[in-house]
Design an enzyme around this catalytic site. Structure first.
Site, mmCIF file in Angstrom:
data_model
loop_
_atom_site.group_PDB
_atom_site.id
_atom_site.type_symbol
_atom_site.label_atom_id
_atom_site.label_comp_id
_atom_site.label_asym_id
_atom_site.label_seq_id
_atom_site.Cartn_x
_atom_site.Cartn_y
_atom_site.Cartn_z
ATOM 1 N N SER A 183 -53.223 -13.346 -14.898
ATOM 2 C CA SER A 183 -52.295 -12.233 -14.654
ATOM 3 C C SER A 183 -52.686 -11.081 -15.573
ATOM 4 O O SER A 183 -53.299 -11.316 -16.636
ATOM 5 C CB SER A 183 -50.868 -12.691 -14.990
ATOM 6 O OG SER A 183 -50.030 -11.575 -15.192
ATOM 7 N N TYR A 188 -45.336 -16.644 -20.776
ATOM 8 C CA TYR A 188 -46.163 -16.409 -19.587
ATOM 9 C C TYR A 188 -47.512 -15.817 -19.988
ATOM 10 O O TYR A 188 -48.562 -16.246 -19.514
ATOM 11 C CB TYR A 188 -45.397 -15.465 -18.644
ATOM 12 C CG TYR A 188 -46.083 -15.189 -17.327
ATOM 13 C CD1 TYR A 188 -46.247 -16.208 -16.377
ATOM 14 C CD2 TYR A 188 -46.549 -13.916 -17.012
ATOM 15 C CE1 TYR A 188 -46.868 -15.949 -15.158
ATOM 16 C CE2 TYR A 188 -47.167 -13.648 -15.796
ATOM 17 C CZ TYR A 188 -47.322 -14.672 -14.878
ATOM 18 O OH TYR A 188 -47.932 -14.409 -13.670
ATOM 19 N N ALA A 203 -49.053 -16.007 -22.915
ATOM 20 C CA ALA A 203 -49.874 -16.989 -23.645
ATOM 21 C C ALA A 203 -50.495 -17.987 -22.673
ATOM 22 O O ALA A 203 -51.680 -18.331 -22.781
ATOM 23 C CB ALA A 203 -49.013 -17.722 -24.675
ATOM 24 N N ILE A 239 -47.552 -8.876 -7.080
ATOM 25 C CA ILE A 239 -48.004 -9.166 -5.715
ATOM 26 C C ILE A 239 -46.814 -8.976 -4.768
ATOM 27 O O ILE A 239 -45.669 -9.290 -5.109
ATOM 28 C CB ILE A 239 -48.538 -10.612 -5.613
ATOM 29 C CG1 ILE A 239 -49.611 -10.873 -6.681
ATOM 30 C CG2 ILE A 239 -49.091 -10.887 -4.227
ATOM 31 C CD1 ILE A 239 -50.011 -12.337 -6.830
ATOM 32 N N THR A 298 -44.921 -10.380 -2.584
ATOM 33 C CA THR A 298 -44.512 -11.682 -2.023
ATOM 34 C C THR A 298 -43.037 -11.619 -1.613
ATOM 35 O O THR A 298 -42.292 -10.766 -2.107
ATOM 36 C CB THR A 298 -44.671 -12.800 -3.075
ATOM 37 O OG1 THR A 298 -43.803 -12.507 -4.182
ATOM 38 C CG2 THR A 298 -46.095 -12.931 -3.552
HETATM 39 N N1 LIG Z 1 -46.156 -13.024 -7.730
HETATM 40 C C1 LIG Z 1 -46.674 -12.164 -8.579
HETATM 41 O O1 LIG Z 1 -46.284 -10.964 -8.651
HETATM 42 C C2 LIG Z 1 -47.774 -12.597 -9.502
HETATM 43 C C3 LIG Z 1 -48.331 -11.688 -10.404
HETATM 44 C C4 LIG Z 1 -49.379 -12.103 -11.230
HETATM 45 C C5 LIG Z 1 -49.841 -13.409 -11.156
HETATM 46 N N2 LIG Z 1 -49.261 -14.253 -10.276
HETATM 47 C C6 LIG Z 1 -49.776 -15.626 -10.203
HETATM 48 O O2 LIG Z 1 -50.207 -15.857 -8.866
HETATM 49 C C7 LIG Z 1 -50.063 -17.248 -8.546
HETATM 50 C C8 LIG Z 1 -49.316 -17.388 -7.240
HETATM 51 O O3 LIG Z 1 -48.033 -16.781 -7.370
HETATM 52 P P1 LIG Z 1 -46.961 -16.845 -6.187
HETATM 53 O O4 LIG Z 1 -46.133 -15.634 -6.301
HETATM 54 O O5 LIG Z 1 -47.634 -17.185 -4.913
HETATM 55 O O6 LIG Z 1 -46.088 -18.105 -6.669
HETATM 56 P P2 LIG Z 1 -45.074 -18.972 -5.781
HETATM 57 O O7 LIG Z 1 -44.680 -18.245 -4.536
HETATM 58 O O8 LIG Z 1 -44.003 -19.442 -6.714
HETATM 59 O O9 LIG Z 1 -45.951 -20.219 -5.328
HETATM 60 C C9 LIG Z 1 -46.284 -21.199 -6.240
HETATM 61 C C10 LIG Z 1 -46.934 -22.343 -5.487
HETATM 62 O O10 LIG Z 1 -47.221 -23.379 -6.430
HETATM 63 C C11 LIG Z 1 -46.731 -24.626 -5.913
HETATM 64 N N3 LIG Z 1 -46.345 -25.483 -7.034
HETATM 65 C C12 LIG Z 1 -45.508 -25.180 -8.064
HETATM 66 N N4 LIG Z 1 -45.412 -26.226 -8.910
HETATM 67 C C13 LIG Z 1 -46.236 -27.191 -8.418
HETATM 68 C C14 LIG Z 1 -46.590 -28.496 -8.843
HETATM 69 N N5 LIG Z 1 -46.093 -29.027 -9.983
HETATM 70 N N6 LIG Z 1 -47.436 -29.219 -8.074
HETATM 71 C C15 LIG Z 1 -47.927 -28.712 -6.921
HETATM 72 N N7 LIG Z 1 -47.664 -27.476 -6.474
HETATM 73 C C16 LIG Z 1 -46.814 -26.730 -7.215
HETATM 74 C C17 LIG Z 1 -45.543 -24.228 -5.075
HETATM 75 O O11 LIG Z 1 -45.302 -25.259 -4.153
HETATM 76 P P3 LIG Z 1 -43.783 -25.615 -3.744
HETATM 77 O O12 LIG Z 1 -43.208 -24.378 -3.136
HETATM 78 O O13 LIG Z 1 -43.976 -26.740 -2.797
HETATM 79 O O14 LIG Z 1 -43.084 -25.977 -5.038
HETATM 80 C C18 LIG Z 1 -46.070 -22.965 -4.413
HETATM 81 O O15 LIG Z 1 -46.888 -23.281 -3.292
HETATM 82 C C19 LIG Z 1 -49.373 -17.868 -9.762
HETATM 83 O O16 LIG Z 1 -50.339 -18.444 -10.595
HETATM 84 C C20 LIG Z 1 -48.722 -16.694 -10.445
HETATM 85 O O17 LIG Z 1 -48.491 -16.894 -11.821
HETATM 86 C C21 LIG Z 1 -48.249 -13.904 -9.460
#
Ligand SMILES: NC(=O)c1ccc[n+]([C@@H]2O[C@H](COP(=O)([O-])OP(=O)(O)OC[C@H]3O[C@@H](n4cnc5c(N)ncnc54)[C@H](OP(=O)(O)O)[C@@H]3O)[C@@H](O)[C@H]2O)c1
Length: 231
Positions: free
Chosen positions: A136, A149, A151, A182, A184
């Site tokens: 990130s 987050y 760290a 993102i 989302t």
């Molecule tokens: N969204 C943002 O603005 C943003 C910004 C910077 C970086 N990021 C990074 O981008 C990545 C994706 O973000 P996102 O917004 O798509 O997150 P998200 O919508 O919360 O999706 C997270 C995914 O991880 C799965 N997951 C969570 N815990 C798990 C576990 N213990 N075992 C297996 N699967 C697990 C979830 O599955 P379930 O739904 O089945 O639990 C889900 O498919 C993350 O690494 C996040 O930190 C996001």
């Protein structure tokens, strides 16, 4: 990515809604470890039956090493690992519970370690591998309230770069992307839609991730690539 075995974690999440179809469009054969049925349903609604035939969903908790080991061993071969799993948390450090601190490291950093560790065993046997992790912007520019987050995501960068160095003579690359916000469904729900034109679209980030996961990116190792959109 045609015919490549792709381990795509977080493929049912918000970013996954962009990355999963992009990997399928490039001919990847996809395994998605999932956690909750809700995420699968949402993804299934966006994909054709033909695409769904190229995905194997496996219920797995990626924080549990035994489950990760089995997931990867059952695949038999992992050519590409795209690890999207992670999650956001915030709060002032003096009030942040140790439990939440541990949870942030477990979700963002420990899962990255576990999927990389076990995928690398197979990649080193086959002499091929592409690893893309997700950090990130907060991993390189920590801000107030984001200590845990930031760290954890800084750890994802360090881990990915160490893996890239360790495996440079094995035709295995490892790189990470640094998104800002993102676009989302969860972010729209939490922050409204006024500024979505500034956010990174999952489809756009998917293009970058798929390039890093491709044959064409063979000479890129240990990159931490900012993908900030217009923020
Ligand atoms: N969204 C943002 O603005 C943003 C910004 C910077 C970086 N990021 C990074 O981008 C990545 C994706 O973000 P996102 O917004 O798509 O997150 P998200 O919508 O919360 O999706 C997270 C995914 O991880 C799965 N997951 C969570 N815990 C798990 C576990 N213990 N075992 C297996 N699967 C697990 C979830 O599955 P379930 O739904 O089945 O639990 C889900 O498919 C993350 O690494 C996040 O930190 C996001």
């Amino acid at each position: 990515m045609k015919g490549k075995q792709v381990l795509l974690t977080g493929g049912t999440g918000g970013l996954g809604l962009g990355v999963t179809p992009a990997v399928l469009a490039r001919g990847g054969v996809v395994t998605i470890p999932y956690h909750s049925e809700t995420g699968i349903k949402r993804l299934q609604e966006t994909l054709s039956a033909a695409s769904l035939n190229c995905i194997r969903f496996v219920k797995t908790d990626l924080m549990d090493e035994k489950q990760v080991e089995k997931l990867v061993a059952d695949m038999g071969r992992v050519d590409v690992l795209i690890h999207l799993v992670g999650g956001f948390s915030m709060g002032p450090t003096h009030q942040f519970s140790f439990e939440d601190w541990g949870q942030s490291l477990a979700l963002n950093l420990n899962t990255t370690f576990l999927v990389c560790k076990h995928s690398l065993k197979l990649m080193r046997q086959s002499g091929y591998g592409r690893i893309v992790t997700v950090s990130s912007g907060a991993g390189v520019k920590p801000t107030a309230q984001l200590a845990a987050y930031s760290a954890a995501k800084a750890g994802v960068i360090a881990l990915t770069q160490a893996i890239a160095e360790e495996n440079k003579y094995f035709n295995i690359t490892a790189n990470t992307v640094l998104p800002s916000i993102i676009d989302t469904p969860s972010n729209r729900q939490a922050m409204g839609t006024d500024r979505i034109d500034k956010w990174v679209k999952p489809e756009s980030l998917a293009e970058v991730i798929c390039f890093l996961a491709s044959e064409g990116a063979r000479d890129i190792r240990g990159a931490a690539l900012p993908v900030y959109g217009n923020i």
